[in-house]
Write a protein that holds these residues in place. Structure first.
Motif, PDB file in Angstrom:
ATOM      1  N   ALA A  12     -18.864   3.204 -28.956  1.00 37.27           N
ATOM      2  CA  ALA A  12     -20.255   3.202 -29.427  1.00 37.27           C
ATOM      3  C   ALA A  12     -21.245   3.282 -28.280  1.00 37.27           C
ATOM      4  CB  ALA A  12     -20.528   1.942 -30.263  1.00 37.27           C
ATOM      5  N   LYS A  13     -20.884   2.758 -27.112  1.00 36.12           N
ATOM      6  CA  LYS A  13     -21.771   2.739 -25.945  1.00 36.12           C
ATOM      7  C   LYS A  13     -21.332   3.724 -24.862  1.00 36.12           C
ATOM      8  CE  LYS A  13     -24.861  -0.432 -26.896  1.00 36.12           C
ATOM      9  NZ  LYS A  13     -26.295  -0.106 -26.957  1.00 36.12           N
ATOM     10  N   ARG A  14     -20.265   4.484 -25.141  1.00 35.96           N
ATOM     11  CA  ARG A  14     -19.679   5.333 -24.097  1.00 35.96           C
ATOM     12  C   ARG A  14     -19.450   4.476 -22.843  1.00 35.96           C
ATOM     13  NH1 ARG A  14     -19.995  10.758 -25.197  1.00 35.96           N
ATOM     14  NH2 ARG A  14     -19.951  11.308 -22.991  1.00 35.96           N
ATOM     15  N   GLY A  15     -18.819   3.336 -23.082  1.00 30.71           N
ATOM     16  CA  GLY A  15     -18.637   2.333 -22.034  1.00 30.71           C
ATOM     17  C   GLY A  15     -17.423   2.586 -21.170  1.00 30.71           C
ATOM     18  N   ARG A  16     -16.869   1.497 -20.630  1.00 32.70           N
ATOM     19  CA  ARG A  16     -15.758   1.660 -19.692  1.00 32.70           C
ATOM     20  C   ARG A  16     -14.793   0.485 -19.755  1.00 32.70           C
ATOM     21  NH1 ARG A  16     -19.799   2.958 -15.033  1.00 32.70           N
ATOM     22  NH2 ARG A  16     -20.405   4.284 -16.772  1.00 32.70           N
ATOM     23  N   ILE A  17     -13.555   0.799 -19.449  1.00 32.66           N
ATOM     24  CA  ILE A  17     -12.490  -0.186 -19.333  1.00 32.66           C
ATOM     25  C   ILE A  17     -12.162  -0.333 -17.856  1.00 32.66           C
ATOM     26  CG2 ILE A  17     -10.085  -0.717 -19.882  1.00 32.66           C
ATOM     27  CD1 ILE A  17     -10.437   1.062 -22.398  1.00 32.66           C
ATOM     28  N   VAL A  18     -12.160  -1.562 -17.367  1.00 29.64           N
ATOM     29  CA  VAL A  18     -11.867  -1.823 -15.958  1.00 29.64           C
ATOM     30  C   VAL A  18     -10.573  -2.633 -15.874  1.00 29.64           C
ATOM     31  CG1 VAL A  18     -12.695  -2.824 -13.799  1.00 29.64           C
ATOM     32  CG2 VAL A  18     -14.324  -1.790 -15.401  1.00 29.64           C
ATOM     33  N   LEU A  19      -9.609  -2.118 -15.116  1.00 30.24           N
ATOM     34  CA  LEU A  19      -8.306  -2.761 -14.963  1.00 30.24           C
ATOM     35  C   LEU A  19      -8.047  -3.078 -13.500  1.00 30.24           C
ATOM     36  CD1 LEU A  19      -6.238  -0.369 -17.280  1.00 30.24           C
ATOM     37  CD2 LEU A  19      -7.277  -2.545 -17.904  1.00 30.24           C
ATOM     38  N   LEU A  20      -7.227  -4.084 -13.258  1.00 30.34           N
ATOM     39  CA  LEU A  20      -6.835  -4.452 -11.900  1.00 30.34           C
ATOM     40  C   LEU A  20      -5.429  -3.930 -11.614  1.00 30.34           C
ATOM     41  CD1 LEU A  20      -8.102  -8.145 -11.658  1.00 30.34           C
ATOM     42  CD2 LEU A  20      -9.254  -6.071 -10.916  1.00 30.34           C
ATOM     43  N   GLY A  21      -5.293  -3.190 -10.524  1.00 32.29           N
ATOM     44  CA  GLY A  21      -3.992  -2.659 -10.141  1.00 32.29           C
ATOM     45  C   GLY A  21      -3.346  -3.482  -9.042  1.00 32.29           C
ATOM     46  N   ASP A  22      -2.524  -2.820  -8.237  1.00 36.94           N
ATOM     47  CA  ASP A  22      -1.838  -3.482  -7.144  1.00 36.94           C
ATOM     48  C   ASP A  22      -2.701  -3.436  -5.896  1.00 36.94           C
ATOM     49  OD1 ASP A  22       0.197  -4.885  -5.970  1.00 36.94           O
ATOM     50  OD2 ASP A  22       1.499  -3.170  -5.624  1.00 36.94           O
ATOM     51  N   SER A  23      -2.497  -4.357  -4.994  1.00 40.83           N
ATOM     52  CA  SER A  23      -3.246  -4.382  -3.742  1.00 40.83           C
ATOM     53  C   SER A  23      -2.854  -3.203  -2.869  1.00 40.83           C
ATOM     54  CB  SER A  23      -2.981  -5.691  -2.995  1.00 40.83           C
ATOM     55  OG  SER A  23      -3.505  -5.627  -1.688  1.00 40.83           O
ATOM     56  N   GLU A  24      -3.854  -2.627  -2.152  1.00 39.08           N
ATOM     57  CA  GLU A  24      -3.561  -1.544  -1.220  1.00 39.08           C
ATOM     58  C   GLU A  24      -2.652  -2.032  -0.091  1.00 39.08           C
ATOM     59  OE1 GLU A  24      -3.919   1.498  -1.212  1.00 39.08           O
ATOM     60  OE2 GLU A  24      -5.653   2.129  -2.387  1.00 39.08           O
ATOM     61  N   ALA A  25      -2.694  -3.343   0.176  1.00 40.95           N
ATOM     62  CA  ALA A  25      -1.854  -3.896   1.238  1.00 40.95           C
ATOM     63  C   ALA A  25      -0.416  -4.006   0.779  1.00 40.95           C
ATOM     64  CB  ALA A  25      -2.358  -5.271   1.656  1.00 40.95           C
ATOM     65  N   THR A  26      -0.174  -3.689  -0.496  1.00 42.50           N
ATOM     66  CA  THR A  26       1.111  -3.696  -1.175  1.00 42.50           C
ATOM     67  C   THR A  26       1.953  -4.935  -0.911  1.00 42.50           C
ATOM     68  OG1 THR A  26       3.131  -2.471  -1.632  1.00 42.50           O
ATOM     69  CG2 THR A  26       2.259  -2.219   0.551  1.00 42.50           C
ATOM     70  N   PHE A  27       1.804  -5.874  -1.821  1.00 44.44           N
ATOM     71  CA  PHE A  27       2.624  -7.073  -1.775  1.00 44.44           C
ATOM     72  C   PHE A  27       4.052  -6.785  -2.223  1.00 44.44           C
ATOM     73  CE2 PHE A  27      -1.345  -9.311  -1.311  1.00 44.44           C
ATOM     74  CZ  PHE A  27      -0.989 -10.430  -0.586  1.00 44.44           C
ATOM     75  N   SER A  28       4.323  -5.487  -2.537  1.00 39.28           N
ATOM     76  CA  SER A  28       5.691  -5.129  -2.918  1.00 39.28           C
ATOM     77  C   SER A  28       6.657  -5.330  -1.755  1.00 39.28           C
ATOM     78  CB  SER A  28       5.741  -3.671  -3.387  1.00 39.28           C
ATOM     79  OG  SER A  28       5.307  -2.797  -2.361  1.00 39.28           O
ATOM     80  N   ARG A  29       6.106  -5.417  -0.542  1.00 38.40           N
ATOM     81  CA  ARG A  29       6.977  -5.654   0.614  1.00 38.40           C
ATOM     82  C   ARG A  29       7.206  -7.140   0.860  1.00 38.40           C
ATOM     83  NH1 ARG A  29       3.942  -1.199   2.943  1.00 38.40           N
ATOM     84  NH2 ARG A  29       2.587  -2.643   4.033  1.00 38.40           N
ATOM     85  N   VAL A  30       6.536  -7.986   0.058  1.00 36.87           N
ATOM     86  CA  VAL A  30       6.705  -9.424   0.205  1.00 36.87           C
ATOM     87  C   VAL A  30       7.869  -9.877  -0.675  1.00 36.87           C
ATOM     88  CG1 VAL A  30       5.613 -11.673  -0.115  1.00 36.87           C
ATOM     89  CG2 VAL A  30       4.242  -9.726   0.652  1.00 36.87           C
ATOM     90  N   PRO A  31       8.877 -10.514  -0.095  1.00 35.60           N
ATOM     91  CA  PRO A  31      10.013 -10.973  -0.913  1.00 35.60           C
ATOM     92  C   PRO A  31       9.560 -11.906  -2.030  1.00 35.60           C
ATOM     93  CG  PRO A  31      10.498 -11.151   1.440  1.00 35.60           C
ATOM     94  CD  PRO A  31       9.041 -10.827   1.332  1.00 35.60           C
ATOM     95  N   GLY A  32      10.154 -11.732  -3.197  1.00 38.57           N
ATOM     96  CA  GLY A  32       9.858 -12.621  -4.314  1.00 38.57           C
ATOM     97  C   GLY A  32       8.839 -12.098  -5.293  1.00 38.57           C
ATOM     98  N   LEU A  33       8.298 -10.890  -5.068  1.00 41.19           N
ATOM     99  CA  LEU A  33       7.276 -10.356  -5.964  1.00 41.19           C
ATOM    100  C   LEU A  33       7.646  -8.973  -6.493  1.00 41.19           C
ATOM    101  CD1 LEU A  33       4.006 -11.463  -4.115  1.00 41.19           C
ATOM    102  CD2 LEU A  33       4.978 -12.429  -6.203  1.00 41.19           C
ATOM    103  N   VAL A  34       8.937  -8.709  -6.643  1.00 40.52           N
ATOM    104  CA  VAL A  34       9.391  -7.397  -7.106  1.00 40.52           C
ATOM    105  C   VAL A  34       8.892  -7.118  -8.522  1.00 40.52           C
ATOM    106  CG1 VAL A  34      11.403  -6.007  -7.689  1.00 40.52           C
ATOM    107  CG2 VAL A  34      11.418  -7.401  -5.610  1.00 40.52           C
ATOM    108  N   ALA A  35       9.162  -8.023  -9.448  1.00 37.23           N
ATOM    109  CA  ALA A  35       8.773  -7.802 -10.838  1.00 37.23           C
ATOM    110  C   ALA A  35       7.254  -7.774 -10.990  1.00 37.23           C
ATOM    111  CB  ALA A  35       9.375  -8.894 -11.725  1.00 37.23           C
ATOM    112  N   TYR A  36       6.567  -8.625 -10.254  1.00 39.34           N
ATOM    113  CA  TYR A  36       5.107  -8.625 -10.296  1.00 39.34           C
ATOM    114  C   TYR A  36       4.566  -7.268  -9.855  1.00 39.34           C
ATOM    115  CZ  TYR A  36       0.334  -9.163  -8.711  1.00 39.34           C
ATOM    116  OH  TYR A  36      -1.010  -8.957  -8.504  1.00 39.34           O
ATOM    117  N   SER A  37       5.056  -6.765  -8.717  1.00 40.80           N
ATOM    118  CA  SER A  37       4.575  -5.482  -8.203  1.00 40.80           C
ATOM    119  C   SER A  37       4.882  -4.352  -9.169  1.00 40.80           C
ATOM    120  CB  SER A  37       5.204  -5.196  -6.833  1.00 40.80           C
ATOM    121  OG  SER A  37       4.779  -6.149  -5.881  1.00 40.80           O
ATOM    122  N   ALA A  38       6.049  -4.405  -9.809  1.00 45.89           N
ATOM    123  CA  ALA A  38       6.408  -3.375 -10.783  1.00 45.89           C
ATOM    124  C   ALA A  38       5.412  -3.358 -11.938  1.00 45.89           C
ATOM    125  CB  ALA A  38       7.821  -3.619 -11.302  1.00 45.89           C
ATOM    126  N   SER A  39       5.016  -4.536 -12.405  1.00 41.18           N
ATOM    127  CA  SER A  39       4.080  -4.599 -13.531  1.00 41.18           C
ATOM    128  C   SER A  39       2.705  -4.094 -13.126  1.00 41.18           C
ATOM    129  CB  SER A  39       3.987  -6.037 -14.066  1.00 41.18           C
ATOM    130  OG  SER A  39       3.449  -6.921 -13.095  1.00 41.18           O
TER     131      SER A  39
END
Length: 319
Positions: free
Chosen positions: A194-221
C-alpha cells in the motif's frame, strides 16, 4: 587613504560579504532540507520485529530519534525484560515533553514523533504474526493504509562445534534466522504494498564469522537470508516493495542478538548509574551509513555494509 587602496579595501569587503551570504544561504537550505526530511519521516510508520535483542532495540530507538513512528515487537510488551524496561523509560521521558503529542482528527491520540509503541510479536509463530498485523492496522490513524517498512531484527546464535552440536540447535537457528523473516515478509506484504515500502533484513557480517569455530550453522542460516533477500527482491519488483539487506559490522552475533544488559554500576570506574544504562552493539556510523539510506533513500541499494560508507547509486527513477 588613497583612492586605489580604498577601492581595493571595498572590493575585499564586498567579496567577504558575498562569501558570508553564500554560507548563510547554504546553511538555511541545509536546515530546510533536514526539516523537510524529518517531516517526511514523521509521517512514516515502521515495524521493528524483534526488540528483545540488542540490535533490534538499538534500531528501534535510532528510527524513533530520526522521527519515524515505530512499532516495536516484543515477546512480552508488559514484561520485565531489559528491552521492555528501556522502552517504557523512553516513553516516560517522551511524555514529559507535551509538544510531541499529536491529536488525530477523530480526537484520539495518535503516535507521536519519536514514539515507540511495543506490540506482542514472536516472528516464529504464524498466529503471533497475524495478531501483530491486526494490532498495527488498529493503531494506524484514519487515512493511513500501510507501513513504510518492516525491519526484521530477529536472530539466534547458538555456539557449538558442528561435531558435537545437537541438530535441534541447527533447526532452531534456521527457524529464527531464515524461516521467521520469510514468514514476516509474507504476513506484512499487503501493508507494505500500500505504501510501496520496503523490507529490511540482516545478513552475515562482511568480516565473516563463518571462520570462527562454533558458528557453522549460524553462518549457514545468515547466508541463507542473503539468498532469500535476493530472490524476494526479484519477486516483489513489480509490487513496488524494495528489499534491502544490511550486513552488520564485525560484532560477535552472541552480543548482537543477545538481550541488552542493564548496568547499575560501571565496574571499571566504580560509578553507580541508573537502572537502564546499557551499551548499544552497533557504532553510530553503522546506523548513519546503512539504516538511514535503507529507509530514507527513494532508490535504496540492494545491500549496505554497515561497516563502511555506501556509494550513491540509482539505476532507475521512482514515482
Amino acid at each position: 587613504m588613497d583612492p586605489a587602496t580604498g577601492a581595493m579595501l571595498a572590493l575585499q569587503i564586498l567579496a567577504l560579504c558575498s562569501i558570508v551570504a553564500a554560507l548563510l544561504a547554504y546553511l538555511v537550505r541545509q536546515s530546510r532540507n533536514a526539516s523537510n526530511e524529518f517531516d517526511v519521516r514523521s509521517k512514516r510508520y515502521v515495524l521493528v520485529t524483534s526488540c528483545d535483542n540488542s540490535v533490534g532495540l538499538q534500531i528501534a530507538i535510532a528510527l524513533a530519534e530520526a522521527g519515524y513512528k515505530v512499532f516495536a515487537g516484543l515477546l512480552e510488551p508488559e514484561g520485565t525484560s531489559p528491552s521492555a524496561k528501556i522502552i517504557r523509560a523512553l516513553d516516560d521521558q517522551r511524555k514529559k515533553e507535551p509538544a510531541l503529542t499529536e491529536i488525530a482528527e477523530d480526537g484520539a491520540t495518535a503516535l507521536a514523533q519519536g514514539q515507540i509503541v511495543p506490540l506482542e510479536l514472536d516472528t516464529t509463530r504464524e498466529d503471533s504474526l497475524h495478531a501483530c498485523l491486526d494490532a498495527v492496522r488498529a493503531r494506524l490513524p484514519a487515512g493511513e493504509d500501510g507501513l513504510w517498512a518492516v525491519v526484521h531484527t530477529g536472530g539466534l546464535a547458538l555456539a557449538g562445534v558442528i561435531e558435537r552440536q545437537e541438530s535441534s540447535a541447527w533447526e532452531c537457528m534456521l527457524r529464527h534466522n531464515l524461516v521467521a523473516p520469510l514468514r514476516t515478509a509474507r504476513a506484512f506484504i499487503p501493508l507494505l504494498r500500500a505504501k510501496r515500502g520496503r523490507i529490511v533484513l540482516l545478513g552475515d557480517s562482511e568480516a565473516t564469522f563463518s571462520r570462527v569455530p562454533g558458528l557453522v550453522a549460524y553462518s549457514a542460516s545468515r547466508r541463507g537470508v542473503e539468498g532469500a533477500a535476493e530472490a524476494l527482491r526479484a519477486e516483489l519488483l513489480t509490487s513496488g516493495i524494495s528489499v534491502v539487506l544490511l550486513k552488520p559490522p564485525p560484532i560477535n552475533p552472541l552480543v548482537l542478538y543477545g538481550p541488552p544488559i542493564l548496568k547499575r554500576i560501571d565496574v571499571e570506574s566504580g560509578v553507580k548509574g541508573a537502572e537502564g544504562t546499557w551499551t548499544a552493539p552497533l557504532p553510530t556510523k553503522a546506523i548513519r551509513h546503512s539504516l538511514t539510506p535503507a529507509l530514507g533513500s527513494p532508490c535504496p541499494l540492494p545491500s549496505y555494509n554497515m561497516a563502511s560508507k555506501p556509494r550513491s547509486l540509482c539505476l532507475f527513477g521512482t514515482d
